[in-house]
Design an enzyme around this catalytic site. Structure first.
Site, PDB file in Angstrom:
ATOM      1  N   GLY A  16      44.119  44.323  36.430  1.00 38.67           N
ATOM      2  CA  GLY A  16      42.838  43.708  36.626  1.00 38.67           C
ATOM      3  C   GLY A  16      42.176  44.092  38.061  1.00 38.67           C
ATOM      4  N   GLY A  18      39.552  43.237  39.584  1.00 44.52           N
ATOM      5  CA  GLY A  18      38.396  42.143  39.939  1.00 44.52           C
ATOM      6  C   GLY A  18      38.604  41.518  41.388  1.00 44.52           C
ATOM      7  CG  PHE A  19      36.004  38.968  43.138  1.00 49.46           C
ATOM      8  CD1 PHE A  19      35.328  39.190  44.350  1.00 49.46           C
ATOM      9  CD2 PHE A  19      35.126  38.576  41.987  1.00 49.46           C
ATOM     10  CE1 PHE A  19      34.015  39.696  44.125  1.00 49.46           C
ATOM     11  CE2 PHE A  19      33.913  38.814  41.998  1.00 49.46           C
ATOM     12  CZ  PHE A  19      32.966  39.147  43.057  1.00 49.46           C
ATOM     13  N   GLY A  20      40.384  38.723  42.323  1.00 52.16           N
ATOM     14  CA  GLY A  20      41.738  38.341  42.549  1.00 52.16           C
ATOM     15  C   GLY A  20      42.870  39.669  42.582  1.00 52.16           C
ATOM     16  CB  VAL A  84      46.564  46.023  29.112  1.00 51.60           C
ATOM     17  CG1 VAL A  84      47.907  45.289  28.799  1.00 51.60           C
ATOM     18  CG2 VAL A  84      46.692  46.216  30.579  1.00 51.60           C
ATOM     19  CD  GLU A 175      22.627  32.982  40.444  1.00 51.35           C
ATOM     20  OE1 GLU A 175      22.978  32.720  41.509  1.00 51.35           O
ATOM     21  OE2 GLU A 175      23.355  33.954  39.552  1.00 51.35           O
ATOM     22  CG  ASP A 305      37.047  33.410  35.978  1.00 54.36           C
ATOM     23  OD1 ASP A 305      37.257  32.977  36.893  1.00 54.36           O
ATOM     24  OD2 ASP A 305      36.228  34.377  35.456  1.00 54.36           O
ATOM     25  CB  ALA A 322      33.968  35.196  43.229  1.00 51.90           C
ATOM     26  CD  GLN A 323      35.991  32.163  48.635  1.00 49.72           C
ATOM     27  OE1 GLN A 323      36.795  31.909  48.938  1.00 49.72           O
ATOM     28  NE2 GLN A 323      35.246  33.446  49.105  1.00 49.72           N
TER      29      GLN A 323
END
Length: 437
Positions: A16, A18-20, A84, A175, A305, A322-323
């Protein structure tokens, strides 16, 4: 086929980008380890701005950044653009569409996907928005239905094409509702002069009695007021019963004819095959210990997540923001290197930096600990944080220019239909009619 190549260093495989996942890789830069990053896309997606891609305010390329380019200076990292298929814990191997990849340490940073709570009909007909392809599909559906509405002779026939129902009043739903309301209020009569503004309806639906549930009461109330002033109709404390592509029905008998249902009412973790079902928690998340290591394993970690760190302070795990992924990624990268060196690991502690959500032009909510802002100043904070968080200098410039142009012209974005979005008919297997003998 094994696609690792030879290495004398321990191999850390990250699933992955992503952010992590990015943070784990960054923590291992210049360390005596071999890092292999796997993702089915060759780019990182800045998900907080997906809704602007969906409404045509930004182009997809401006919120995506090449994973290879991001790590072109990290000599100990290799990227594999593949899917995967599963994990073999006994063999310490990840099965992928390009072959097997062996690991000494594995990090699962696969994120989440839309949760339809088992309702296959809603899953088929409602529109999710968790990836760039999904955001583009939503954009094309919205624009196609506006074009279709023009061709309908009566108000009643136009109504389903001009009714937009957003299910889920979290940040994504709020949003997107604000963005669609602004499209109606500022753009509809310019791009589609044949359509009347009052015919386009935007509904925001949630089972909870408030919008932005995790935010402060002040923030939630301000968001509700902003949405109402923009003409968004709020249906709170309402549960969706069904949606067949033509009409959405709610418990209690209310229904809305619509061809536009956007689902952001929940998420679920994306868990690869090979992870024990005994470790799966609510929301399809993998249970991890205080260093993000998958319970019952020694060398497999899960972050963001897809991870559920259950503690007395976080009985439901950490929020899917995200944090959390970023900080888990940083801690996990450091701890893996500590394990390699035989040192003591440090437990993960989440530092909540606050929550942000924008409802539209000059309207946003900022809950930053004890500091809480609503309105224009919160909107400036939201823009600044999102702009500096984007990857790539070019993307920052493009997004900033787009925002400035939209602010002064009320007509930013191109809203092109590059390809048509077509939804296949839902056919149940058990509806197949057998032929007579």
């Amino acid at each position: 086929m094994n696609v690792n190549g030879s290495s004398k260093f321990p191999t850390v495989v990250i699933i992955g980008g992503g952010f992590g996942g990015l943070q784990v890789a960054k923590q291992l830069k210049d360390k005596p380890v071999e890092v292999i990053l796997i993702d089915k896309h060759n780019y990182h997606t800045f998900q907080p701005l997906l809704y602007q891609v969906a409404t045509g305010s930004l182009e997809a390329e401006s919120i995506a950044f090449s994973l290879r380019k991001n790590f072109d200076n990290q000599k100990n990292l290799r990227f594999r653009n593949t899917e995967v298929l599963g994990i073999d814990q006994a063999a310490n191997t990840v099965h992928t569409t390009v072959g097997d990849i062996a690991y000494d340490y594995l990090v699962i940073a696969t994120g989440s996907t839309t949760n339809f709570f088992g309702n296959k009909e809603i899953e088929h007909y409602a529109m999710p928005m968790k990836s760039i392809p999904e955001a583009m599909n939503l954009r094309y559906l919205v624009l196609q239905n506006l074009e279709e509405a023009i061709l309908k002779p009566s108000k009643e026939e136009r109504a389903p094409y001009l009714s937009f129902v957003l299910v889920g009043a979290g940040p994504t739903g709020v949003e997107l509702a604000g963005a669609l309301a602004e499209l109606r209020n500022h753009i509809l009569d310019k791009d589609y002069p044949e359509l009347a503004k009052d015919e386009m309806k935007v509904y925001l639906v949630d089972f909870l009695p408030k919008v932005l549930g995790p935010f402060s009461d002040e923030g939630s109330k301000a968001a509700e007021d902003f949405l109402k002033k923009m003409g968004v109709e709020l249906l709170l404390g309402v549960k969706v019963e069904s949606y067949n592509g033509e009409e959405i029905k709610f418990e209690g008998g209310k229904s809305i004819p619509t061809k536009n249902v956007i689902w952001s009412a929940g998420v679920m973790g994306v868990v690869p095959e090979g992870i024990s079902k005994d470790t799966i928690e609510r929301g399809n998340r993998i249970k991890v210990d205080n260093i993000c290591r998958v319970v019952g394993t020694q060398n497999i970690f899960a972050i963001g997540d897809v991870a559920a760190m259950i503690t007395p302070e976080t009985p439901k795990g950490h929020p899917g923001v995200a944090q959390v992924a970023i900080q888990m990624g940083q801690t996990t990268g450091k701890n893996i290197y500590r394990l390699i060196k035989g040192e003591t690991t440090e437990p993960f502690k989440y530092n909540d930096k606050g929550s942000l959500a924008t409802i539209g032009r000059n309207k946003a909510i900022a809950d930053l600990g004890k500091l809480k802002f609503q309105g224009f100043f919160a909107w400036l904070i939201w823009m600044f944080v999102h702009l500096i968080s984007l990857m790539g200098g070019r993307n920052k410039v493009i997004v900033f220019i787009n925002w400035v142009a939209s602010y002064f012209t009320y007509n930013g974005g191109s809203r092109l239909i590059i390809r048509n979005f077509k939804r296949e008919e839902l056919v149940e297997k058990d509806q197949q009619v057998s032929q007579p003998d």
